[in-house]
Design an enzyme around this catalytic site. Sequence first.
Site, PDB file in Angstrom:
ATOM      1  CG  HIS A 137      -2.548   0.329   1.106  1.00 50.99           C
ATOM      2  ND1 HIS A 137      -3.088  -0.719   0.600  1.00 50.99           N
ATOM      3  CD2 HIS A 137      -3.268   1.091   1.288  1.00 50.99           C
ATOM      4  CE1 HIS A 137      -4.420  -0.361   0.139  1.00 50.99           C
ATOM      5  NE2 HIS A 137      -4.666   0.782   0.470  1.00 50.99           N
ATOM      6  CG  ASP A 139      -6.875   6.899  -2.918  1.00 53.26           C
ATOM      7  OD1 ASP A 139      -7.099   6.033  -2.974  1.00 53.26           O
ATOM      8  OD2 ASP A 139      -8.167   8.436  -3.449  1.00 53.26           O
ATOM      9  N   GLY A 164      -5.561   0.067  -5.386  1.00 59.04           N
ATOM     10  CA  GLY A 164      -6.075  -0.795  -5.675  1.00 59.04           C
ATOM     11  C   GLY A 164      -6.219  -0.529  -7.012  1.00 59.04           C
ATOM     12  N   GLY A 192      -2.261  -1.389  -8.736  1.00 56.72           N
ATOM     13  CA  GLY A 192      -2.141  -3.127  -8.177  1.00 56.72           C
ATOM     14  C   GLY A 192      -3.154  -3.924  -9.584  1.00 56.72           C
ATOM     15  NE  ARG A 193      -9.374  -2.860  -9.570  1.00 50.03           N
ATOM     16  CZ  ARG A 193      -9.230  -2.296  -8.372  1.00 50.03           C
ATOM     17  NH1 ARG A 193      -8.994  -2.997  -7.774  1.00 50.03           N
ATOM     18  NH2 ARG A 193      -9.561  -1.052  -8.191  1.00 50.03           N
TER      19      ARG A 193
END
Length: 507
Positions: free
Chosen positions: A442, A446, A449, A452-453
């Site tokens: 992390h 912000d 996610g 990461g994708r």
Amino acid sequence: MSPADKLAQSLSVLKALQDQQRVGIQSSELTRTHRERLLQQGFLREVMKGWFIPTRPDERQGESTSWYASFWGFCHDYLNTRFGTEWCLGAEQSISLHVGNWTIPRQLLVRSPKAGNKPVALLHGTSLLDLRLEIPAPAYIQTLDGIRVMRLEVAIIQCLPRQFSANPIEMRAALAMLPDASNLLRHLLEGGNSVVAGRLAGAFRNIGRDAIADNLLATLRSAGYSVSEQDPFADRPTLPLQSRSHSPYVNRLRMMWQQYRQPVIEHFNVTPNPVTDATSYLQHVEEVYLTDAYNSLSIEGYRVNTQLIEQVRSGQWNPQTNPADREHLDAMAARGYWQAFQAVKHSVAKVLQGENAGTVASHDLDTWYRELFAPSVTAGILSAVNLAGYRNHPVYIRHSQHVPPNHEAVRELLPALFELMENEPEPAVNVVLSHFFFVYIHPYMDGNGRCGRFLMNLMMAAGGYPWTVVPLAKRDEYMDALEQASVGQNIVPFTRFIAGLAANQWK
């Protein structure tokens, strides 16, 4: 006095306590009027009788985020109030914190000569068990972020033998933090712990620290003890551990990668289709953009629709001329996603031309991140400093017991992660673990996610797999699989989840 003025008065009292770095707040520190008002308005939450934590009023009923974010601070305040300085964590949980594992435990074991030998129920299925046991002398206790733990060498000596086989990653990372045998020997000789010395000698030899193992054995034997070396681990590590000069976080990351590799290889049952036509592959990526953007943004809580996304892509969205666009957070997110998606496509093109995917990711990640948030900076919603990069503050994940590494560790972990990706021979391993470990670390406040994708799909292209969309309809399954890997050290559910999505893309 109006209701608003009364609430403001109560909030001022709460702020004064928070300015003192208080997380666990006793009922005696607030008048009944202030306490009831803050509870009613959602600014305070009861943990147990007489103890509270501050919360956000917009937090939904049953939400666990504020509790997990407050857990360690609450335990610090509660335990200091009950026991003063006469407490510390048990050996095993002391080791966890030493090696950087701040995952919220289901039950926190605390030692104190003043303890009552009974569990204390906390929120969301967590509890605290205080055991009436002696604690080490003050010189052998240290404080980590407010939590009193045994010094590392003491905890390693006192931990149960089964801890080595039950938690090999943490134990190996802990052993690798010790520069030599001197502190261990002082305690071993004082206590005449020949059995423990033999176990530790075997453990050090297991991780390739033969000099420390030999020193332990020779010193105990020269003092007249009979020592038999025994390896307490169930297996041997497949890679050498870094020396003390390296962060324990990095050693844990490298060992977790090695532990997760084989399960990923066994359970990622998708046959790759090596890309022979880069133009067609990139065209497919462009065609899936609308679906990908909608689902990826919706997973993060943005309320977007295909009309807004198409408006952004077609250029009809213009914050310079339309004030409504400038103030629309969802539009900012959609625009940022479109810009980042173009940057990721450029990275995919490099990979399809034969460049190493890990190297491309390490070079291009900062660009993806900047593009993701540039529209919000342009519109004045975010400060330009938000584009600087990795976070400088703690971050917590909604509903998750996993606590990401502290911000100092991020700067060591990301290069280590990219190195692992660069050297990984199995494409499926990179697909799953690049995504998982990125969100585990992390690194940003912000956008973790979404990035990461993006990383996952860069690795999909490198491995001959299709661009894969994580659908909003499977968000709960997706988050649960990540939680099992982060907290339960079980990567299989996440592997099967991603493999299932990728297999469906071929259909």
